[in-house]
Design a protein around this motif. Structure first.
Motif, short mmCIF file in Angstrom:
data_model
loop_
_atom_site.label_atom_id
_atom_site.label_comp_id
_atom_site.label_asym_id
_atom_site.label_seq_id
_atom_site.Cartn_x
_atom_site.Cartn_y
_atom_site.Cartn_z
N GLU A 1 -16.98 -12.18 -10.31
CA GLU A 1 -18.27 -12.86 -10.44
C GLU A 1 -19.29 -11.96 -11.14
N GLU A 2 -20.29 -12.58 -11.74
CA GLU A 2 -21.37 -11.82 -12.37
C GLU A 2 -22.08 -10.98 -11.31
N GLY A 3 -22.30 -9.71 -11.61
CA GLY A 3 -22.98 -8.82 -10.68
C GLY A 3 -22.08 -8.20 -9.63
N GLU A 4 -20.82 -8.58 -9.60
CA GLU A 4 -19.90 -8.06 -8.59
C GLU A 4 -19.45 -6.64 -8.98
N ASP A 5 -19.25 -5.79 -7.99
CA ASP A 5 -18.77 -4.43 -8.23
C ASP A 5 -17.25 -4.48 -8.35
N ALA A 6 -16.79 -4.72 -9.58
CA ALA A 6 -15.36 -4.91 -9.80
C ALA A 6 -14.56 -3.65 -9.50
N ASP A 7 -15.11 -2.48 -9.80
CA ASP A 7 -14.39 -1.24 -9.54
C ASP A 7 -14.16 -1.05 -8.04
N ARG A 8 -15.17 -1.36 -7.24
CA ARG A 8 -15.00 -1.25 -5.80
C ARG A 8 -13.99 -2.25 -5.29
N ARG A 9 -14.05 -3.47 -5.82
CA ARG A 9 -13.16 -4.52 -5.35
C ARG A 9 -11.69 -4.18 -5.65
N ILE A 10 -11.43 -3.68 -6.85
CA ILE A 10 -10.04 -3.38 -7.17
C ILE A 10 -9.56 -2.15 -6.40
N SER A 11 -10.47 -1.19 -6.15
CA SER A 11 -10.09 -0.03 -5.34
C SER A 11 -9.73 -0.46 -3.92
N GLU A 12 -10.53 -1.35 -3.35
CA GLU A 12 -10.24 -1.86 -2.01
C GLU A 12 -8.92 -2.61 -1.99
N PHE A 13 -8.65 -3.39 -3.04
CA PHE A 13 -7.39 -4.12 -3.11
C PHE A 13 -6.21 -3.16 -3.14
N LEU A 14 -6.30 -2.09 -3.93
CA LEU A 14 -5.20 -1.14 -4.02
C LEU A 14 -4.94 -0.46 -2.68
N HIS A 15 -5.99 -0.13 -1.95
CA HIS A 15 -5.82 0.45 -0.61
C HIS A 15 -5.17 -0.55 0.34
N ARG A 16 -5.60 -1.81 0.27
CA ARG A 16 -5.01 -2.82 1.15
C ARG A 16 -3.55 -3.08 0.79
N ALA A 17 -3.25 -3.09 -0.50
CA ALA A 17 -1.87 -3.28 -0.93
C ALA A 17 -0.99 -2.14 -0.44
N SER A 18 -1.51 -0.91 -0.52
CA SER A 18 -0.76 0.25 -0.04
C SER A 18 -0.50 0.16 1.45
N ALA A 19 -1.48 -0.38 2.20
CA ALA A 19 -1.32 -0.49 3.65
C ALA A 19 -0.29 -1.55 4.04
N VAL A 20 -0.15 -2.59 3.20
CA VAL A 20 0.78 -3.68 3.51
C VAL A 20 2.19 -3.37 3.05
N LEU A 21 2.32 -2.81 1.85
CA LEU A 21 3.65 -2.58 1.29
C LEU A 21 4.37 -1.45 2.01
N PRO A 22 5.67 -1.60 2.24
CA PRO A 22 6.45 -0.49 2.82
C PRO A 22 6.71 0.58 1.76
N CYS A 23 7.09 1.76 2.18
CA CYS A 23 7.52 2.77 1.21
C CYS A 23 8.71 2.21 0.43
N GLY A 24 8.63 2.29 -0.88
CA GLY A 24 9.63 1.65 -1.73
C GLY A 24 9.18 0.29 -2.21
N GLY A 25 8.10 -0.25 -1.63
CA GLY A 25 7.57 -1.53 -2.07
C GLY A 25 6.97 -1.43 -3.47
N VAL A 26 6.83 -2.56 -4.12
CA VAL A 26 6.48 -2.60 -5.55
C VAL A 26 5.20 -3.39 -5.77
N LEU A 27 4.34 -2.85 -6.63
CA LEU A 27 3.13 -3.54 -7.08
C LEU A 27 3.17 -3.60 -8.60
N ILE A 28 3.15 -4.82 -9.15
CA ILE A 28 3.20 -5.03 -10.60
C ILE A 28 1.99 -5.87 -10.99
N PHE A 29 1.23 -5.39 -11.98
CA PHE A 29 0.09 -6.17 -12.45
C PHE A 29 -0.26 -5.76 -13.86
#
Length: 244
Positions: free
Chosen positions: A112-140
């Motif tokens: 969205e306009e005015g949204e802190d995209a860098d913070r949002r994607i950083s938070e997403f990467l941390h959440r993805a790391s917390a959900v995925l098991p070791c050996g899990g894959v993230l592709i984007f």
């Protein structure tokens, strides 16, 4: 996030713009099968009308598709009825348990306009790391900052639709703004629609550092196998190797 890919643009997207998903699917399936752990549950972020979801199902994976467009999700449910679907943005919903997350076609770049995209994607990467098991894959994939400029006007059409995309790039704010005019033949006349999509540009080196800090081993490429990406697009192939 506001409503994107409403009825007519969703129709056009499904009818004519699934080439990337279909072309990238073999490489994505190959990488999932080569993971260091068995990959069973795959999250398809920004699944759209479901071309990648369908390919992942055919390859034997359990798939959950996520998209913010109700119109595209309705089409995805028809093309991939065996999948589970969630309406929403990956930035706003809880990430369900999974072994792999795939976000094909730049869905992580919409903000969205005015949204802190860098913070949002950083938070997403941390959440993805917390959900995925070791050996899990993230592709984007994302659109990179840099040259050449992406400001352009593109017209596409078929027998019952047409679309004009006027793209403006603002390097200072690292933003692409796409003004999209649609024309769709309905009841013997053309219905006109308009959408504005705001897309954030990212620096590859910065994203690589963020992924590493979240416990991922990272590889990047300008293609998914034989499926080349468009100008200034970059694919990330990340494997979780340690807690973030």
């Amino acid at each position: 996030m506001g409503s994107l890919y409403q009825q007519d643009l969703a129709y056009i997207q499904a009818a004519a713009f699934g080439t990337l998903a279909r072309g990238a699917a073999p490489e994505i399936v190959r990488r999932l099968r080569l993971a260091t752990i068995p990959i069973r549950r795959v999250l398809d972020v920004g699944c759209g009308a479901g071309p990648l979801t369908e390919a992942l199902l055919e390859a034997g994976f359990e798939v959950t598709g996520i998209d913010s467009s109700t119109e595209l999700l309705a089409m995805a449910r028809l093309s991939a009825p065996a999948a589970h679907f969630v309406h929403g943005s990956i930035y706003d919903i809880e990430i369900p348990p999974c072994d792999a997350i795939v976000a094909l076609g730049e869905p992580l770049t919409y903000h969205e306009e005015g949204e802190d995209a860098d913070r949002r994607i950083s938070e997403f990467l941390h959440r993805a790391s917390a959900v995925l098991p070791c050996g899990g894959v993230l592709i984007f994939d994302i659109i990179e900052c840099g040259e050449p400029p992406l400001t352009a006007r593109v017209w596409s059409s078929a027998k019952d639709w047409a679309v004009l995309v006027d793209t403006t790039e603002d390097p200072a704010s690292r933003t692409l703004i796409r003004n999209i005019e649609t024309f769709r033949l309905v009841d013997n006349s053309y219905r006109r629609g308009h959408e504005v999509h705001r897309v954030r540009l990212f620096d590859t080196r910065t994203l690589r550092h963020k992924l590493t800090a979240c416990g991922f081993d990272v590889e990047t490429a300008q293609a998914y196998g034989t499926q080349m990406l468009s100008l200034r697009r970059r694919a990330f192939f990340a494997t979780r190797i340690a807690p973030g």
